[in-house]
Design a protein around this motif. Structure first.
Motif, mmCIF file in Angstrom:
data_model
loop_
_atom_site.group_PDB
_atom_site.id
_atom_site.type_symbol
_atom_site.label_atom_id
_atom_site.label_comp_id
_atom_site.label_asym_id
_atom_site.label_seq_id
_atom_site.Cartn_x
_atom_site.Cartn_y
_atom_site.Cartn_z
ATOM 1 N N LYS A 116 0.827 -1.214 0.000
ATOM 2 C CA LYS A 116 0.000 0.000 0.000
ATOM 3 C C LYS A 116 0.859 1.260 0.000
ATOM 4 N N VAL A 117 2.061 1.163 0.546
ATOM 5 C CA VAL A 117 2.982 2.301 0.498
ATOM 6 C C VAL A 117 3.544 2.459 -0.911
ATOM 7 N N ARG A 118 3.977 1.351 -1.499
ATOM 8 C CA ARG A 118 4.590 1.405 -2.830
ATOM 9 C C ARG A 118 3.605 1.792 -3.910
ATOM 10 N N GLN A 119 2.352 1.359 -3.762
ATOM 11 C CA GLN A 119 1.390 1.543 -4.832
ATOM 12 C C GLN A 119 0.529 2.802 -4.691
ATOM 13 N N THR A 120 0.634 3.518 -3.581
ATOM 14 C CA THR A 120 -0.170 4.721 -3.384
ATOM 15 C C THR A 120 0.637 5.936 -3.815
ATOM 16 N N PRO A 121 0.292 6.562 -4.944
ATOM 17 C CA PRO A 121 1.095 7.680 -5.465
ATOM 18 C C PRO A 121 1.300 8.801 -4.468
ATOM 19 N N VAL A 122 0.266 9.113 -3.682
ATOM 20 C CA VAL A 122 0.359 10.197 -2.707
ATOM 21 C C VAL A 122 1.463 9.934 -1.697
ATOM 22 N N LEU A 123 1.661 8.686 -1.315
ATOM 23 C CA LEU A 123 2.708 8.332 -0.357
ATOM 24 C C LEU A 123 4.047 8.156 -1.049
ATOM 25 N N ARG A 124 4.029 7.510 -2.200
ATOM 26 C CA ARG A 124 5.273 7.218 -2.914
ATOM 27 C C ARG A 124 6.021 8.497 -3.298
ATOM 28 N N ARG A 125 5.271 9.557 -3.537
ATOM 29 C CA ARG A 125 5.878 10.824 -3.932
ATOM 30 C C ARG A 125 6.821 11.368 -2.854
ATOM 31 N N TYR A 126 6.551 11.028 -1.591
ATOM 32 C CA TYR A 126 7.370 11.524 -0.480
ATOM 33 C C TYR A 126 8.499 10.567 -0.120
ATOM 34 N N LEU A 127 8.620 9.480 -0.870
ATOM 35 C CA LEU A 127 9.608 8.449 -0.541
ATOM 36 C C LEU A 127 10.471 8.102 -1.745
ATOM 37 N N THR A 128 10.726 9.098 -2.581
ATOM 38 C CA THR A 128 11.466 8.862 -3.819
ATOM 39 C C THR A 128 12.816 8.218 -3.558
ATOM 40 N N GLN A 129 13.551 8.761 -2.594
ATOM 41 C CA GLN A 129 14.875 8.234 -2.303
ATOM 42 C C GLN A 129 14.802 6.849 -1.671
ATOM 43 N N GLU A 130 13.912 6.675 -0.695
ATOM 44 C CA GLU A 130 13.842 5.410 0.028
ATOM 45 C C GLU A 130 13.356 4.256 -0.844
ATOM 46 N N LEU A 131 12.527 4.551 -1.830
ATOM 47 C CA LEU A 131 11.977 3.501 -2.690
ATOM 48 C C LEU A 131 12.730 3.364 -4.010
ATOM 49 N N SER A 132 13.825 4.103 -4.144
ATOM 50 C CA SER A 132 14.544 4.092 -5.415
ATOM 51 C C SER A 132 15.149 2.731 -5.736
ATOM 52 N N GLU A 133 15.438 1.945 -4.683
ATOM 53 C CA GLU A 133 16.054 0.642 -4.913
ATOM 54 C C GLU A 133 15.051 -0.403 -5.375
ATOM 55 N N ILE A 134 13.772 -0.113 -5.217
ATOM 56 C CA ILE A 134 12.741 -1.054 -5.662
ATOM 57 C C ILE A 134 12.431 -0.748 -7.114
#
Length: 334
Positions: free
Chosen positions: A136-154
């Motif tokens: 739900k964190v990875r797939q929710t654009p509103v949340l993913r937008r604030y986690l660009t760096q942390e999710l960059s490895e995925i």
């Protein structure tokens, strides 16, 4: 063309057509806010509890205290914390919340310029262990937008595959069917807002779990949470935690890191089954304690809650302390 091949091709065609129809319906209804929610809309009905947490922030821009936790923080009475601090309080605890969700919510709060004075971070070992990030964190654009760096490895390919899978799975379809009725009655749910904290504080408080059932609930909790408490610390998650709380402190926000325990029977069983996990947890405690400063305080009850009788007044199950327990743990710190 052979008749059998014709039947197979016809079946494949109708199967693809059916899946396409399901995907289009799910995309249109978007009950989880995965596809057509690029911004936070307070009035938008959703079944994504993480998006709901973002909605709560947008709907309460005057909040001075926010509580960040997993389901283990949902029994914290928001109104009681507000009465103890004298400040508008918002409990953003959501089931399964990890450090990345908490990070996203903090950044949303900063973007909405909440006048934060205090953050209560209900810490869980599993939020900084292992490699799992909730879909739900990875797939929710509103949340993913604030986690660009942390999710960059995925990788992007993994995200696209998950997105496609969610479009056609039966859970999404059931959620889409329920979305229309939700539109008529939707209110953003808040964790802990309806808890009668005076009843929780009463000596006669009995909790909600029957005493004869509690031991079974402890066993279920052990099966659910036990494996995650044996995972090694994830250094990137630990670093994300450090950066976030220290940045809050630099901005003048007081941070209280509260470490709740698990049920004593749960803890004893874990120590017996996985003695090496005790070393991992000690590393975690040492790290949390290293964060302490004038504005960052760590309050750990890992070794037990004062007065705990191990019954339903203190425990809903093996992992979730009752409102009474949460109030006892927070009382002195607040």
């Amino acid at each position: 063309m052979d008749k059998t091949i014709k039947v197979i091709l016809s079946f494949a065609f109708f199967a693809i057509l059916l899946l396409g129809g399901v995907a289009a319906f799910n995309f249109y209804a978007d009950p989880m806010c995965y596809y057509r929610c690029d911004s936070i809309e307070v009035q938008r009905p959703t079944q994504n509890v993480y998006y709901e947490a973002a909605q709560l922030i947008a709907a309460n821009p005057d909040s001075e205290v926010i509580i960040l936790g997993s389901s283990r923080g949902q029994t914290t009475p928001e109104v009681w914390v507000q009465s103890r601090t004298g400040m508008k309080t918002l409990n953003l605890s959501k089931g399964g919340a990890g450090v990345l969700l908490k990070l996203a919510l903090l950044r949303i709060a900063q973007e909405y310029k909440l006048p934060l004075k205090k953050v209560i971070w209900i810490a869980d070992y599993f939020e900084v262990a292992g490699e799992v990030t909730d879909v739900k964190v990875r797939q929710t654009p509103v949340l993913r937008r604030y986690l660009t760096q942390e999710l960059s490895e995925i990788g992007g390919l993994k995200n696209r595959f998950e997105s496609l899978q969610r479009l056609i799975d039966h859970n999404s379809f059931e959620a889409s069917l329920a979305q229309k009725s939700l539109t008529q009655t939707f209110e953003i749910p808040q964790s802990g807002v309806d808890i009668d904290y005076q009843a929780c504080a009463s000596p006669d408080f009995k909790g909600k779990t029957p005493a004869e059932v509690l031991s079974k609930e402890v066993d279920i909790s052990y099966s659910t949470f036990g494996p995650t408490l044996r995972s090694r610390l994830n250094n990137s998650y630990v670093e994300a935690l450090r950066q976030s709380v220290q940045m809050l402190a630099q901005d003048g926000v007081e941070v209280l890191i509260l470490v709740p325990p698990f049920h004593p029977d749960f803890m004893a069983r874990l120590a017996k089954d996985a003695p090496d996990s005790l070393k991992l947890h000690q590393q975690w405690f040492d790290y949390l304690n290293s964060l302490q400063s004038d504005r960052i305080r760590v309050s750990s009850f890992w070794n037990g809650i004062p007065g705990d009788d191990e019954g339903p007044a203190f425990w809903d199950d093996g992992a979730h302390p009752t409102c009474k327990s949460m109030m006892i743990m927070l009382d002195k710190a607040l």
